[in-house]
Design a protein around this motif. Sequence first.
Motif, PDB file in Angstrom:
ATOM      1  N   UNK A  49      68.009  45.068 -18.099  1.00 41.77           N
ATOM      2  CA  UNK A  49      68.886  44.140 -17.644  1.00 41.77           C
ATOM      3  C   UNK A  49      69.816  43.792 -18.994  1.00 41.77           C
ATOM      4  N   UNK A  50      70.839  43.977 -18.334  1.00 41.98           N
ATOM      5  CA  UNK A  50      72.029  43.792 -19.475  1.00 41.98           C
ATOM      6  C   UNK A  50      72.432  42.226 -19.253  1.00 41.98           C
ATOM      7  N   UNK A  51      72.797  41.692 -18.334  1.00 44.37           N
ATOM      8  CA  UNK A  51      73.046  40.326 -18.056  1.00 44.37           C
ATOM      9  C   UNK A  51      72.321  39.815 -16.560  1.00 44.37           C
ATOM     10  N   UNK A  52      72.223  38.702 -16.449  1.00 47.16           N
ATOM     11  CA  UNK A  52      71.662  38.243 -15.249  1.00 47.16           C
ATOM     12  C   UNK A  52      69.938  38.190 -15.310  1.00 47.16           C
ATOM     13  N   UNK A  53      69.212  38.174 -14.020  1.00 47.15           N
ATOM     14  CA  UNK A  53      67.896  38.010 -14.138  1.00 47.15           C
ATOM     15  C   UNK A  53      67.544  38.806 -12.713  1.00 47.15           C
ATOM     16  N   UNK A  54      66.444  39.861 -12.957  1.00 40.33           N
ATOM     17  CA  UNK A  54      66.076  40.511 -12.022  1.00 40.33           C
ATOM     18  C   UNK A  54      64.637  39.899 -11.621  1.00 40.33           C
ATOM     19  N   UNK A  55      64.220  39.921 -10.435  1.00 35.42           N
ATOM     20  CA  UNK A  55      62.819  39.723  -9.939  1.00 35.42           C
ATOM     21  C   UNK A  55      62.081  40.923  -9.307  1.00 35.42           C
ATOM     22  N   UNK A  56      60.875  41.032  -9.546  1.00 33.61           N
ATOM     23  CA  UNK A  56      60.113  41.848  -8.424  1.00 33.61           C
ATOM     24  C   UNK A  56      59.233  40.854  -7.248  1.00 33.61           C
ATOM     25  N   UNK A  57      59.376  41.318  -6.136  1.00 32.31           N
ATOM     26  CA  UNK A  57      58.886  40.569  -5.045  1.00 32.31           C
ATOM     27  C   UNK A  57      58.095  41.411  -4.099  1.00 32.31           C
ATOM     28  N   UNK A  58      56.900  40.822  -3.598  1.00 35.31           N
ATOM     29  CA  UNK A  58      56.175  41.430  -2.558  1.00 35.31           C
ATOM     30  C   UNK A  58      56.277  40.648  -1.355  1.00 35.31           C
ATOM     31  N   UNK A  59      56.100  40.973   0.052  1.00 29.05           N
ATOM     32  CA  UNK A  59      56.066  40.400   1.168  1.00 29.05           C
ATOM     33  C   UNK A  59      54.711  40.404   1.833  1.00 29.05           C
TER      34      UNK A  59
END
Length: 232
Positions: A49-59
């Motif tokens: 990740x260079x900028x911002x925010x990532x998330x991992x998700x499950x459903x």
Amino acid sequence: MDLRDTLVKVGLEKDAADALSSMPSKLVQVDPRRPFREPGSARNEVMFVRTGILCKFKSDGAGRRQIVSLRFPGEGILPSPSNADYGLQAIVRSEVMVGRDDDFYEVVAKHPSINPFLFRLVQREASISHEWLLNCGRRDSTARVAHFLCEVAARTGVEGENKVLRLPFTQQQIADITGQTSVNVNRVFAELERQQLIHREGRMIEFLDWVELQRVGSFQPDYLLGSKTLSR
């Protein structure tokens, strides 16, 4: 601070940091309105990740989403032989460096000092996952949100009395992280304000009593110790 400088700051040798940050890759602008990678996607990439925010998700079977992990600037996701059992989505508009696993493994093979570095980072991510499991499984709704605010502040370097955190998460995203409804998250924020632990102005959160907020959330930052850059 760019990726190379971040890697050096947390203890990776300069030549290894140079090699990782300069490996063949592409910069991808990730829109938060749709998943970046769906569950079941191949994990033949390495991401930073260079900028911002990532998330991992499950459903679950009913389509209800749980955010199970976050990646802040400088943090990443390692490749794996199996397909991902999670999806990836941006919390806010983000810029992500994406490289091929073959190129990544070649860099690691040429720079053995990267292996213990990666091992420490995987351990750190496991510690964060354990803390999140405890947060959702045993803490009450107020403690869950208080703990999450403390962790975000610590991971972004703005923890402490009278510090101000610009919260990038919506109430629904916080609900998806803490395992409750957005309505209940709103009530918790109101309660934290009533107790004079925080002051809210839009998405700006001022910590009025940092010590007490940590106590309410049972937040002990030791699980965050170690490198803050590349996580599995």
